[in-house]
Design an enzyme around this catalytic site. Sequence first.
Site, mmCIF file in Angstrom:
data_model
loop_
_atom_site.group_PDB
_atom_site.id
_atom_site.type_symbol
_atom_site.label_atom_id
_atom_site.label_comp_id
_atom_site.label_asym_id
_atom_site.label_seq_id
_atom_site.Cartn_x
_atom_site.Cartn_y
_atom_site.Cartn_z
ATOM 1 N N THR A 14 -10.025 -14.391 -2.783
ATOM 2 C CA THR A 14 -9.685 -14.662 -4.185
ATOM 3 C C THR A 14 -10.820 -14.264 -5.116
ATOM 4 O OG1 THR A 14 -10.475 -16.946 -4.086
ATOM 5 C CG2 THR A 14 -8.171 -16.561 -3.516
ATOM 6 N N ASP A 15 -10.465 -14.101 -6.384
ATOM 7 C CA ASP A 15 -11.466 -13.775 -7.395
ATOM 8 C C ASP A 15 -11.787 -15.037 -8.205
ATOM 9 O OD1 ASP A 15 -9.349 -14.130 -9.169
ATOM 10 O OD2 ASP A 15 -9.066 -11.986 -9.509
ATOM 11 N N ARG A 16 -12.529 -14.871 -9.276
ATOM 12 C CA ARG A 16 -12.960 -16.020 -10.081
ATOM 13 C C ARG A 16 -11.786 -16.739 -10.750
ATOM 14 N NH1 ARG A 16 -17.675 -16.193 -14.591
ATOM 15 N NH2 ARG A 16 -17.759 -18.462 -14.657
ATOM 16 N N VAL A 19 -7.040 -16.127 -7.843
ATOM 17 C CA VAL A 19 -5.931 -15.362 -7.266
ATOM 18 C C VAL A 19 -6.491 -14.310 -6.313
ATOM 19 C CG1 VAL A 19 -4.428 -15.745 -9.259
ATOM 20 C CG2 VAL A 19 -5.816 -13.684 -9.165
#
Length: 142
Positions: A14-16, A19
């Site tokens: 996931t990213d910040r 997602v």
Amino acid sequence: MSWEYSRRVKYYETDRMGVVHHSNYLRILEDARMEWFRDNVMSYCELEHNGIIIPAISATGRFLSFLRFDDNFKVIVDFKEFSGVKMTFHYQVINTDTDKLCYEGETSHFFASEDNGDYKPYFAMRKKFPDLYNRVKQLSEN
């Protein structure tokens, strides 16, 4: 021929924003394709042991919804075609908690063989590895 691969989203994917980062969808497709090979043909390790690799020629995809950390998902892998050298797969990544289609993609690959440290498209696969050729051909016809 449809086949399914399932697991949960890992935190590192996931990213910040929480997602799955767009770059990880190709990795998810690769995981699913490697497991498809293991279940239907042979493990990728066995292929490499025989001097065969399967490089990608193309990869396309469409983002339709989001997967988030710890979501359950499945990848439906469809083996679309095999020409004797080139093969194409279609994928659908579905959030199994919501039944939403999150990503659709397609990849194309070819069989290559090592020749004195150099990999070349493997056009004599039918001769050198007839069992492998026939198995993949049979799968493409189902």
